[in-house]
Design a protein around this motif. Structure first.
Motif, PDB file in Angstrom:
ATOM      1  N   PRO A   5       2.674  12.432  40.646  1.00 26.42           N
ATOM      2  CA  PRO A   5       1.809  13.585  40.358  1.00 26.42           C
ATOM      3  C   PRO A   5       0.501  13.130  39.718  1.00 26.42           C
ATOM      4  O   PRO A   5       0.420  12.082  39.094  1.00 26.42           O
ATOM      5  CB  PRO A   5       2.641  14.423  39.381  1.00 26.42           C
ATOM      6  N   GLU A   6      -0.518  13.922  39.914  1.00 23.80           N
ATOM      7  CA  GLU A   6      -1.806  13.645  39.289  1.00 23.80           C
ATOM      8  C   GLU A   6      -1.638  13.696  37.774  1.00 23.80           C
ATOM      9  O   GLU A   6      -0.926  14.558  37.250  1.00 23.80           O
ATOM     10  CB  GLU A   6      -2.839  14.696  39.711  1.00 23.80           C
ATOM     11  N   PRO A   7      -2.271  12.773  37.067  1.00 23.56           N
ATOM     12  CA  PRO A   7      -2.197  12.847  35.603  1.00 23.56           C
ATOM     13  C   PRO A   7      -2.851  14.139  35.123  1.00 23.56           C
ATOM     14  O   PRO A   7      -3.818  14.614  35.709  1.00 23.56           O
ATOM     15  CB  PRO A   7      -2.981  11.635  35.123  1.00 23.56           C
ATOM     16  N   THR A   8      -2.307  14.688  34.078  1.00 20.56           N
ATOM     17  CA  THR A   8      -2.864  15.911  33.514  1.00 20.56           C
ATOM     18  C   THR A   8      -3.191  15.698  32.044  1.00 20.56           C
ATOM     19  O   THR A   8      -2.629  14.827  31.393  1.00 20.56           O
ATOM     20  CB  THR A   8      -1.875  17.084  33.631  1.00 20.56           C
ATOM     21  N   VAL A   9      -4.077  16.486  31.595  1.00 24.11           N
ATOM     22  CA  VAL A   9      -4.444  16.477  30.188  1.00 24.11           C
ATOM     23  C   VAL A   9      -4.116  17.847  29.637  1.00 24.11           C
ATOM     24  O   VAL A   9      -4.449  18.865  30.239  1.00 24.11           O
ATOM     25  CB  VAL A   9      -5.957  16.192  30.010  1.00 24.11           C
ATOM     26  N   THR A  10      -3.431  17.848  28.537  1.00 26.94           N
ATOM     27  CA  THR A  10      -3.134  19.120  27.893  1.00 26.94           C
ATOM     28  C   THR A  10      -3.754  19.118  26.503  1.00 26.94           C
ATOM     29  O   THR A  10      -4.036  18.061  25.931  1.00 26.94           O
ATOM     30  CB  THR A  10      -1.618  19.366  27.767  1.00 26.94           C
ATOM     31  N   ARG A  11      -3.936  20.271  26.004  1.00 26.65           N
ATOM     32  CA  ARG A  11      -4.509  20.414  24.671  1.00 26.65           C
ATOM     33  C   ARG A  11      -3.763  21.535  23.968  1.00 26.65           C
ATOM     34  O   ARG A  11      -3.469  22.562  24.570  1.00 26.65           O
ATOM     35  CB  ARG A  11      -5.986  20.758  24.791  1.00 26.65           C
TER      36      ARG A  11
END
Length: 176
Positions: A5-11
Protein backbone atom coordinates in the motif's frame (compact mmCIF):
# COMPACT_ATOMS: atom_id res chain seq x y z
CA UNK A 1 3.79 -4.92 -9.81
CA UNK A 2 4.15 -3.74 -6.21
CA UNK A 3 1.20 -4.70 -4.00
CA UNK A 4 2.45 -2.68 -1.00
CA UNK A 5 0.00 0.00 0.00
CA UNK A 6 1.01 3.60 -0.52
CA UNK A 7 2.59 5.08 2.59
CA UNK A 8 0.24 7.36 4.46
CA UNK A 9 0.73 10.16 6.87
CA UNK A 10 -1.64 10.64 9.72
CA UNK A 11 -1.91 13.44 12.18
CA UNK A 12 -3.59 13.56 15.54
CA UNK A 13 -3.59 15.92 18.45
CA UNK A 14 -1.45 14.86 21.38
CA UNK A 15 -1.97 15.68 25.00
CA UNK A 16 0.47 17.83 26.93
CA UNK A 17 1.62 14.72 28.79
CA UNK A 18 2.27 12.87 25.51
CA UNK A 19 4.19 15.84 24.12
CA UNK A 20 6.27 16.15 27.30
CA UNK A 21 7.05 12.42 27.28
CA UNK A 22 8.04 12.56 23.60
CA UNK A 23 10.31 15.54 24.21
CA UNK A 24 11.95 13.86 27.19
CA UNK A 25 12.45 10.66 25.15
CA UNK A 26 13.96 12.61 22.26
CA UNK A 27 16.46 14.53 24.41
CA UNK A 28 17.34 11.44 26.44
CA UNK A 29 18.13 9.55 23.23
CA UNK A 30 19.92 12.44 21.51
CA UNK A 31 21.92 13.85 24.45
CA UNK A 32 25.18 12.13 23.50
CA UNK A 33 24.88 13.13 19.83
CA UNK A 34 23.97 16.70 20.75
CA UNK A 35 26.93 17.03 23.07
CA UNK A 36 29.27 15.46 20.53
CA UNK A 37 28.12 17.96 17.90
CA UNK A 38 27.88 21.11 20.06
CA UNK A 39 29.91 20.42 23.21
CA UNK A 40 33.20 21.91 22.00
CA UNK A 41 31.46 25.13 20.92
CA UNK A 42 29.47 25.40 24.17
CA UNK A 43 32.37 24.44 26.41
CA UNK A 44 32.18 22.94 29.89
CA UNK A 45 32.28 26.26 31.76
CA UNK A 46 30.84 29.02 29.57
CA UNK A 47 27.53 30.75 28.87
CA UNK A 48 27.01 31.06 25.13
CA UNK A 49 23.75 32.80 24.23
CA UNK A 50 23.49 31.90 20.56
CA UNK A 51 25.00 30.04 17.60
CA UNK A 52 26.82 33.23 16.63
CA UNK A 53 28.96 32.83 19.76
CA UNK A 54 27.67 35.73 21.89
CA UNK A 55 29.07 35.02 25.37
CA UNK A 56 27.82 36.25 28.72
CA UNK A 57 31.41 37.12 29.65
CA UNK A 58 31.34 39.74 26.88
CA UNK A 59 27.77 41.08 26.96
CA UNK A 60 26.75 40.72 30.63
CA UNK A 61 23.03 40.38 29.90
CA UNK A 62 22.57 38.99 33.41
CA UNK A 63 24.43 41.86 35.07
CA UNK A 64 26.36 41.38 38.29
CA UNK A 65 25.42 37.91 39.52
CA UNK A 66 27.65 37.72 42.60
CA UNK A 67 25.51 36.47 45.48
CA UNK A 68 22.39 36.22 43.31
CA UNK A 69 20.26 33.07 43.08
CA UNK A 70 19.92 31.95 39.43
CA UNK A 71 17.94 29.20 37.71
CA UNK A 72 19.10 27.91 34.33
CA UNK A 73 16.04 26.55 32.56
CA UNK A 74 16.67 23.81 29.98
CA UNK A 75 20.31 23.70 31.00
CA UNK A 76 21.48 20.83 28.79
CA UNK A 77 25.00 20.04 29.98
CA UNK A 78 24.83 23.05 32.38
CA UNK A 79 27.93 24.86 31.09
CA UNK A 80 26.21 28.19 31.73
CA UNK A 81 25.46 27.35 35.34
CA UNK A 82 29.05 26.27 35.92
CA UNK A 83 30.30 29.55 34.46
CA UNK A 84 27.89 31.55 36.64
CA UNK A 85 29.00 29.57 39.69
CA UNK A 86 32.50 30.83 38.97
CA UNK A 87 31.13 34.38 38.93
CA UNK A 88 29.83 33.98 42.49
CA UNK A 89 26.19 33.18 41.72
CA UNK A 90 24.17 30.58 43.60
CA UNK A 91 22.91 28.44 40.73
CA UNK A 92 20.46 25.65 40.03
CA UNK A 93 20.50 23.93 36.63
CA UNK A 94 17.23 22.33 35.48
CA UNK A 95 16.45 20.16 32.48
CA UNK A 96 13.63 17.83 31.44
CA UNK A 97 16.08 15.23 30.12
CA UNK A 98 17.97 12.73 32.24
CA UNK A 99 20.29 12.25 29.26
CA UNK A 100 21.24 15.92 29.23
CA UNK A 101 21.70 15.95 33.00
CA UNK A 102 23.99 12.93 32.61
CA UNK A 103 26.02 15.06 30.20
CA UNK A 104 26.05 17.81 32.85
CA UNK A 105 27.47 15.38 35.43
CA UNK A 106 30.14 14.20 32.98
CA UNK A 107 31.14 17.80 32.21
CA UNK A 108 31.30 18.59 35.94
CA UNK A 109 33.65 15.63 36.42
CA UNK A 110 35.86 16.85 33.55
CA UNK A 111 36.19 20.41 34.80
CA UNK A 112 35.72 19.97 38.55
CA UNK A 113 32.81 22.40 38.85
CA UNK A 114 29.69 20.60 40.06
CA UNK A 115 26.40 22.50 40.29
CA UNK A 116 23.00 21.42 41.65
CA UNK A 117 21.03 19.61 38.93
CA UNK A 118 17.25 19.17 38.91
CA UNK A 119 15.20 17.09 36.48
CA UNK A 120 11.81 18.72 36.01
CA UNK A 121 9.37 20.12 33.51
CA UNK A 122 9.73 23.85 32.80
CA UNK A 123 5.94 24.14 33.02
CA UNK A 124 5.89 22.78 36.58
CA UNK A 125 8.97 24.16 38.33
CA UNK A 126 9.55 22.48 41.71
CA UNK A 127 10.45 25.71 43.50
CA UNK A 128 8.60 28.08 45.79
CA UNK A 129 7.33 31.41 44.51
CA UNK A 130 10.00 34.11 44.48
CA UNK A 131 12.88 31.64 44.86
CA UNK A 132 15.19 33.20 42.23
CA UNK A 133 16.65 36.59 41.43
CA UNK A 134 17.16 35.60 37.79
CA UNK A 135 15.94 32.84 35.48
CA UNK A 136 17.78 32.39 32.21
CA UNK A 137 18.02 30.04 29.27
CA UNK A 138 20.03 29.98 26.08
CA UNK A 139 17.91 27.99 23.63
CA UNK A 140 16.52 25.75 26.38
CA UNK A 141 12.85 25.18 27.21
CA UNK A 142 11.29 28.23 25.48
CA UNK A 143 11.16 26.84 21.92
CA UNK A 144 10.32 23.32 23.11
CA UNK A 145 7.08 23.81 25.05
CA UNK A 146 3.62 23.78 23.52
CA UNK A 147 2.36 26.63 25.71
CA UNK A 148 4.89 29.45 25.93
CA UNK A 149 2.40 31.60 27.87
CA UNK A 150 2.26 28.94 30.60
CA UNK A 151 6.07 28.87 30.66
CA UNK A 152 6.22 32.64 31.08
CA UNK A 153 3.72 32.45 33.97
CA UNK A 154 5.73 29.71 35.66
CA UNK A 155 8.99 31.66 35.35
CA UNK A 156 7.22 34.75 36.72
CA UNK A 157 6.03 32.68 39.69
CA UNK A 158 9.53 31.57 40.72
CA UNK A 159 11.11 35.01 40.24
CA UNK A 160 11.32 37.40 43.17
CA UNK A 161 9.51 40.71 42.58
CA UNK A 162 11.64 42.73 40.18
CA UNK A 163 13.62 39.65 39.16
CA UNK A 164 15.18 39.21 35.74
CA UNK A 165 14.09 36.73 33.01
CA UNK A 166 16.62 36.47 30.17
CA UNK A 167 16.26 34.01 27.31
CA UNK A 168 17.65 33.54 23.82
CA UNK A 169 15.98 31.76 20.93
CA UNK A 170 16.50 31.92 17.20
CA UNK A 171 14.23 34.29 15.33
CA UNK A 172 12.34 32.34 12.62
CA UNK A 173 13.74 34.61 9.90
CA UNK A 174 17.18 33.04 10.49
CA UNK A 175 16.02 29.81 8.83
CA UNK A 176 14.57 31.41 5.69
Amino acid sequence: MNDDPEPTVTRRAVTEAEGRAASRRWWDQDADNYQEEHGTFLGDVDLVWCPEGLREADVRLLGDVKGARLLELGCGAAAGSRWLDGQGAEVVALDLSAGMLRQARLAAERCGVPVPLVQADALALPFRAGAFDTVHTAFGAVPFVADSEALMREVYRVLRPGGLWVFAITHPIKWI
